[in-house]
Design a protein around this motif. Structure first.
Motif, short mmCIF file in Angstrom:
data_model
loop_
_atom_site.label_atom_id
_atom_site.label_comp_id
_atom_site.label_asym_id
_atom_site.label_seq_id
_atom_site.Cartn_x
_atom_site.Cartn_y
_atom_site.Cartn_z
N MET A 123 0.83 -1.21 0.00
CA MET A 123 0.00 0.00 0.00
C MET A 123 0.86 1.26 0.00
N LEU A 124 1.96 1.23 0.77
CA LEU A 124 2.85 2.40 0.80
C LEU A 124 3.42 2.64 -0.60
N ARG A 125 3.72 1.54 -1.30
CA ARG A 125 4.20 1.69 -2.67
C ARG A 125 3.08 2.23 -3.56
N ALA A 126 1.85 1.77 -3.33
CA ALA A 126 0.72 2.20 -4.16
C ALA A 126 0.46 3.70 -4.01
N VAL A 127 0.76 4.29 -2.83
CA VAL A 127 0.58 5.73 -2.69
C VAL A 127 1.90 6.46 -3.00
N GLN A 128 2.77 5.78 -3.72
CA GLN A 128 3.99 6.37 -4.26
C GLN A 128 4.94 6.92 -3.23
N MET A 186 -3.56 3.45 4.56
CA MET A 186 -4.15 2.72 5.67
C MET A 186 -5.63 2.44 5.43
N MET A 187 -6.33 3.47 4.93
CA MET A 187 -7.76 3.35 4.74
C MET A 187 -8.12 2.42 3.59
N LEU A 188 -7.24 2.35 2.59
CA LEU A 188 -7.57 1.53 1.43
C LEU A 188 -7.06 0.09 1.55
N ALA A 189 -6.22 -0.19 2.56
CA ALA A 189 -5.66 -1.53 2.69
C ALA A 189 -6.74 -2.62 2.80
N PRO A 190 -7.79 -2.45 3.62
CA PRO A 190 -8.80 -3.51 3.70
C PRO A 190 -9.77 -3.53 2.51
N ASP A 191 -9.49 -2.75 1.46
CA ASP A 191 -10.31 -2.74 0.25
C ASP A 191 -11.77 -2.36 0.50
N PRO A 192 -12.04 -1.19 1.05
CA PRO A 192 -13.43 -0.80 1.30
C PRO A 192 -14.15 -0.51 -0.02
N SER A 251 1.25 21.91 -4.65
CA SER A 251 1.94 20.89 -5.44
C SER A 251 1.73 19.52 -4.83
N VAL A 252 1.77 19.45 -3.49
CA VAL A 252 1.53 18.19 -2.79
C VAL A 252 0.07 17.78 -2.95
N ARG A 253 -0.80 18.78 -2.91
CA ARG A 253 -2.23 18.52 -3.04
C ARG A 253 -2.52 17.76 -4.34
N ASN A 254 -1.99 18.26 -5.44
CA ASN A 254 -2.28 17.63 -6.72
C ASN A 254 -1.74 16.20 -6.77
N GLU A 255 -0.59 15.97 -6.13
CA GLU A 255 -0.03 14.63 -6.10
C GLU A 255 -0.94 13.68 -5.32
N VAL A 256 -1.43 14.14 -4.15
CA VAL A 256 -2.31 13.30 -3.34
C VAL A 256 -3.61 13.01 -4.10
N LEU A 257 -4.12 14.02 -4.81
CA LEU A 257 -5.36 13.82 -5.58
C LEU A 257 -5.15 12.80 -6.69
N ARG A 258 -3.99 12.89 -7.34
CA ARG A 258 -3.71 11.94 -8.42
C ARG A 258 -3.72 10.51 -7.89
N ILE A 259 -3.09 10.32 -6.72
CA ILE A 259 -3.04 8.99 -6.11
C ILE A 259 -4.44 8.50 -5.77
N ASP A 302 -7.27 9.49 -7.02
CA ASP A 302 -7.98 9.31 -8.27
C ASP A 302 -7.69 7.93 -8.87
N ARG A 303 -6.40 7.61 -8.94
CA ARG A 303 -5.97 6.36 -9.55
C ARG A 303 -6.48 5.16 -8.75
N LEU A 304 -6.32 5.21 -7.42
CA LEU A 304 -6.70 4.08 -6.59
C LEU A 304 -8.20 3.85 -6.62
N VAL A 305 -8.95 4.94 -6.51
CA VAL A 305 -10.41 4.82 -6.50
C VAL A 305 -10.89 4.27 -7.84
N GLY A 306 -10.29 4.77 -8.93
CA GLY A 306 -10.67 4.31 -10.26
C GLY A 306 -10.33 2.83 -10.45
N ALA A 307 -9.11 2.44 -10.06
CA ALA A 307 -8.64 1.07 -10.29
C ALA A 307 -9.45 0.06 -9.48
N ARG A 308 -9.93 0.46 -8.31
CA ARG A 308 -10.63 -0.49 -7.46
C ARG A 308 -12.14 -0.43 -7.63
#
Lengths: 251, 284
Positions: free
Chosen positions: B134-139, B166-172, B187-195, B197-203
């Motif tokens: 998961m830590l890798r998944a959030v880059q 942490m919140m996405l680990a149990p696959d809610p 700049s950090v905001r956009n990075e967090v949003l991208r992550i 976005d990607r996780l929510v879309g992929a799951r």
């Protein structure tokens, strides 16, 4: 009105010394509104605090209205010339002092006469009116508190206002009211502003020129037209402007 | 397709000395596998609506609804023991400031493992692998180092990414994000949003994105609810936000200074009593 030359500000002692601002220089002529922008920790608020005399570990030259400033000590004339408005209107007002007491105390400290009349005028000027005179901070909304903080700053009839994120704790509709108020006051009194903000759109609206800061240094100074055109020269400033126009979904 | 979450006439009331305070007054929506934005100013009830769905409104606050269903099953006022099983495993929440939502005296890795094992019953070794994944998944570039770090040793942006991990680990199925990026630099905001976005879309998750930032929501979400005084006053596709019809939504948009559109004076919102009570625009 304000000249800052080779300003260094640091906290702590070596080896833990943090250099919060490094060789910052800028000049703000009388009547101009100047913005300091950057991300958190870039040193923008620290510059304001050093000017205001809230930090004494600095070196370089600060000159306000022809008067050169040293260390933390500020003369009476300085406080008559320069006043500051802080970010958090909840923290910057004494919770047990009424609006009347906040303003009358400030006026007396500044050696003003006709205190009563002045309070009436100040409250009218910041759009609060007499109904608010005997209220306490907890009886005011965030926007109303910030109006009181502005009235307190104006009480000394300053010529330079230091504004540290004056609207970032407020809702956008309230922000619009406070920014309009600050514009009106500046037009009326010919004040000079130095405004710190992380919001580039707010700075573009309020300021004539600005400095972009990063990690304690001024990376670039530009006028508002250049900011609006996203025509910054440095890579960092360009990236900051691009990031603040919002989120783009990756294709 | 049946919605992940279906809410009708949700109300949250707090008794006060001067009578009942109605924080949420009849909110209803269906959430599918989409990014749903909930926008409003402070006190509009947007956070309270999110907390009510998670069963986090504390007494004397009272939650009522005609319907509050997760995958067709009622989750309204479930006993705390049952709610606790749902929370985290089926619905999760990311809050504004990671400083206050991470346990300061527990390493990041242990916190992610704890939540994951509680909901899945997996072994320690499996939980450790999951946490690192998961830590890798959030880059996070150096997941092993961050795994052993304490929250005060990481930056705000990294803290928020850890929360998301942490919140996405149990696959809610559903993630409620309450101002997840408001404490972060752009700049950090956009990075967090991208992550996110990607996780929510992929799951294929449903995301409820609570925010005061209209423009951000318009750019990030699929659909937007605009709340005022505890009610939804307007609902519209995010890309049409700038064509909003409700005077409150228009007023909010106009009061924002914009880089691309200089104005002499900012428009000031004139609140109208009627906004509190009128039925939502375009309501079925």
């Amino acid at each position: 009105m304000l000249t800052v030359e080779d300003l260094d500000v640091w906290f702590g002692h070596p080896p833990e010394r943090v250099d919060a601002v490094q060789s910052a220089s800028f000049t703000v002529p009388q009547g101009e509104s100047f913005g300091l922008v950057g991300e958190s920790g870039s040193g923008k608020s620290t510059i304001l605090r050093a000017i205001a005399g809230l930090i004494d570990t600095w070196s370089g030259r600060i000159e306000v209205a022809g008067e050169t400033i040293a260390g933390r000590h500020r003369t009476r004339t300085f406080h008559k010339t320069v006043q500051m408005v802080f970010q958090d209107p909840y923290a910057s007002l004494h919770p047990r002092h009424s609006v009347d007491r906040v303003l009358s105390e400030t006026l007396r400290l500044q050696g003003m006469d006709r205190v009563d009349q002045r309070i009436t005028r100040l409250l009218d000027q910041v759009g609060l009116g007499q109904g608010f005179r005997f209220r306490y901070p907890h009886q005011l909304s965030g926007g109303q508190r910030q109006r009181v903080a502005i009235a307190r700053a104006l009480a000394a009839e300053p010529r330079l206002l230091l504004l540290d994120e004056p609207t970032s704790a407020l809702d956008v509709s309230v922000q619009a009211e406070i920014l309009n108020l600050l514009c009106d006051i500046r037009a009326e009194r010919g004040l000079t502003y130095v405004m710190v903000s992380h919001d580039l759109a707010v700075v573009a609206h309020m300021c004539d020129r600005l400095a972009v800061m990063r990690a304690g240094r001024i990376v670039e100074q530009m006028d508002t037209a250049r900011l609006r055109a996203a025509a910054a020269q440095s890579d960092y400033a360009r990236a900051l402007i691009a990031a603040s126009t919002g989120y783009r979904r990756p294709a | 397709m049946s919605p992940l979450l279906s809410v009708r006439n949700l109300r949250v009331d707090f008794p006060t000395r001067s009578g009942m305070f109605e924080a949420v007054r009849g909110v209803g929506f269906d959430l599918g596998r989409e990014r749903l934005g909930v926008v409003g100013e402070s006190g509009s009830g947007k956070t309270m609506a999110g907390r009510a769905i998670l069963g986090l409104v504390r007494p004397p606050g009272k939650v009522t609804a005609e319907r509050m269903e997760l995958g067709g099953e009622s989750i309204l006022n479930l006993p705390e023991s049952r709610m606790r099983r749902l929370r985290g495993s089926r619905i999760s929440m990311v809050m504004q400031d990671p400083k206050f939502s991470l346990n300061p005296v527990m390493t990041v890795g242990r916190q992610i493992m704890e939540g994951y094992r509680l909901h899945t019953g997996e072994s320690r070794a499996a939980a450790r692998d999951k946490a690192l994944e998961m830590l890798r998944a959030v880059q996070i570039r150096d997941p092993e180092r961050v795994f052993d770090a304490y929250p005060h040793e990481v930056s705000g942006g990294m803290g928020q990414r850890i929360m998301i991990a942490m919140m996405l680990a149990p696959d809610p199925e559903i993630l409620i994000a309450d101002e997840p990026t408001s404490a972060l630099d752009v700049s950090v905001r956009n990075e967090v949003l991208r992550i996110l976005d990607r996780l929510v879309g992929a799951r294929g998750m449903g995301l409820i994105f609570i925010s005061h930032d209209l423009n951000l929501v318009a750019q990030f979400c699929d659909r937007v609810l605009i709340m005022y005084a505890g009610r939804v006053v307007e609902e519209l596709p995010a890309r049409d936000l700038h064509a909003a019809r409700h005077p409150y939504t228009q007023g909010l948009l106009n009061s924002l200074p914009r880089l691309d559109r200089p104005v002499e004076r900012l428009a000031v919102l004139r609140r109208q009593q009627g906004w509190r009570d009128a039925p939502p625009e375009g309501a079925a």
